[in-house]
Scaffold this motif. Structure first.
Motif, PDB file in Angstrom:
ATOM      1  N   ASN A 166      33.393  39.573  42.474  1.00 54.18           N
ATOM      2  CA  ASN A 166      34.293  39.216  43.459  1.00 54.18           C
ATOM      3  C   ASN A 166      35.682  39.065  42.873  1.00 54.18           C
ATOM      4  O   ASN A 166      36.796  39.199  43.380  1.00 54.18           O
ATOM      5  N   LYS A 167      35.756  38.124  41.747  1.00 53.78           N
ATOM      6  CA  LYS A 167      36.841  38.074  40.900  1.00 53.78           C
ATOM      7  C   LYS A 167      37.761  39.486  40.422  1.00 53.78           C
ATOM      8  O   LYS A 167      38.459  39.712  40.585  1.00 53.78           O
ATOM      9  N   SER A 170      38.958  41.000  43.467  1.00 50.93           N
ATOM     10  CA  SER A 170      40.460  40.309  43.888  1.00 50.93           C
ATOM     11  C   SER A 170      41.587  40.846  42.948  1.00 50.93           C
ATOM     12  O   SER A 170      42.491  41.046  43.242  1.00 50.93           O
ATOM     13  N   SER A 176      43.066  37.638  47.190  1.00 54.59           N
ATOM     14  CA  SER A 176      42.589  36.420  46.731  1.00 54.59           C
ATOM     15  C   SER A 176      40.969  36.736  46.528  1.00 54.59           C
ATOM     16  O   SER A 176      40.478  37.339  47.519  1.00 54.59           O
ATOM     17  N   VAL A 177      40.314  35.666  45.763  1.00 49.03           N
ATOM     18  CA  VAL A 177      38.725  35.983  45.744  1.00 49.03           C
ATOM     19  C   VAL A 177      38.290  35.556  47.122  1.00 49.03           C
ATOM     20  O   VAL A 177      37.458  35.942  47.601  1.00 49.03           O
ATOM     21  N   LYS A 178      38.977  34.562  48.045  1.00 47.57           N
ATOM     22  CA  LYS A 178      38.485  34.202  49.167  1.00 47.57           C
ATOM     23  C   LYS A 178      38.603  35.278  50.055  1.00 47.57           C
ATOM     24  O   LYS A 178      37.572  35.364  50.985  1.00 47.57           O
ATOM     25  N   THR A 179      39.782  35.886  50.002  1.00 51.37           N
ATOM     26  CA  THR A 179      39.875  37.099  50.994  1.00 51.37           C
ATOM     27  C   THR A 179      38.420  38.214  50.735  1.00 51.37           C
ATOM     28  O   THR A 179      38.235  38.880  51.616  1.00 51.37           O
ATOM     29  N   GLU A 181      35.800  37.670  49.593  1.00 53.32           N
ATOM     30  CA  GLU A 181      34.552  36.988  50.009  1.00 53.32           C
ATOM     31  C   GLU A 181      34.474  37.399  51.594  1.00 53.32           C
ATOM     32  O   GLU A 181      33.329  37.477  52.242  1.00 53.32           O
ATOM     33  N   THR A 182      35.558  36.961  52.250  1.00 51.51           N
ATOM     34  CA  THR A 182      35.650  37.240  53.651  1.00 51.51           C
ATOM     35  C   THR A 182      35.426  38.727  54.050  1.00 51.51           C
ATOM     36  O   THR A 182      34.684  38.805  54.894  1.00 51.51           O
ATOM     37  N   HIS A 183      35.978  39.602  53.284  1.00 47.78           N
ATOM     38  CA  HIS A 183      35.668  41.226  53.847  1.00 47.78           C
ATOM     39  C   HIS A 183      34.368  41.440  53.238  1.00 47.78           C
ATOM     40  O   HIS A 183      33.439  42.064  54.067  1.00 47.78           O
TER      41      HIS A 183
END
Length: 211
Positions: A166-167, A170, A176-179, A181-183
């Motif tokens: 994920n990193k 990104s 961002s890593v959070k985005t 993860e969301t996708h």
């Protein structure tokens, strides 16, 4: 002089496309890229009139190249090339607003016409592809339960299948890593999957990555 950028991860394909393009004395291949990330960087550097982009490239696929080119406000038209008459690829291409789509098997016969059309501001689809695009688009519009992955979700799935964390994703997609993860979670939910292994199998089945 019209400027063309060629992006494909196979050198022999790039050479063949260059040979066709350079039959026109007023066209020049300004750069070649082996993956989508380099294609975007070279597009920013050379400002081509047309980018010929393979759909299934490492790191960033052809649709993502088109999206990033638009975001950078470059005036480059994108011609997507693929060897697969894949329903999801064709439908996603249409929904993404791509104006040029060509099967690699048709490139020798239709590449010049496709580039000419895009240079003139006209869309270009070979007849067999256009028919399939329109049919698939209509069917998918009618099928409310068959949610398609967005271009971004599809690109995240591709990168996951290529083994990126994920990193790393990104960094590649400038998210961002959070985005990311969301996708990833959204794609898995839409596909009804619960593991990375299932995503990898899906990506191989849909020709997003080579097996």
């Amino acid at each position: 002089m019209k400027r063309i950028l060629i992006a494909d991860d196979h050198e022999v394909v790039r050479s063949g496309l260059r040979a066709i393009v350079e039959t026109r004395s007023n066209w020049i291949v300004t750069a070649e890229a082996p993956d989508g990330e380099q294609a975007i960087a070279l597009a920013l550097e050379t400002r081509p009139d047309v980018i010929i982009a393979d759909y299934s490239m490492p790191l960033v696929n052809g649709l993502e190249v088109s999206r990033r080119v638009k975001a950078l406000r470059l005036r480059s038209e994108v011609l997507i090339l693929t060897m697969h008459e894949n329903e999801e690829i064709l439908t996603e291409t249409l929904l993404s607003g791509i104006r040029g789509f060509l099967l690699k098997s048709d490139a020798r016969k239709h590449l010049i016409s496709a580039i000419e059309a895009l240079l003139d501001g006209r869309p270009y689809f070979t007849s067999v592809v256009l028919e399939k695009l329109l049919t698939d688009y209509q069917l998918n519009k009618q099928n409310k339960s068959g949610a398609l992955l967005t271009s971004r979700e599809q690109n995240v799935v591709q990168l996951i299948a290529e083994g990126h964390t994920n990193k790393a994703i990104s960094s590649i997609l400038k998210l961002s890593v959070k985005t990311v993860e969301t996708h990833r979670a959204s794609a898995m939910r839409k596909l009804g999957m619960s593991s990375t292994a299932e995503l990898v199998r899906y990506a191989i089945r849909k020709k997003l990555v080579a097996p």
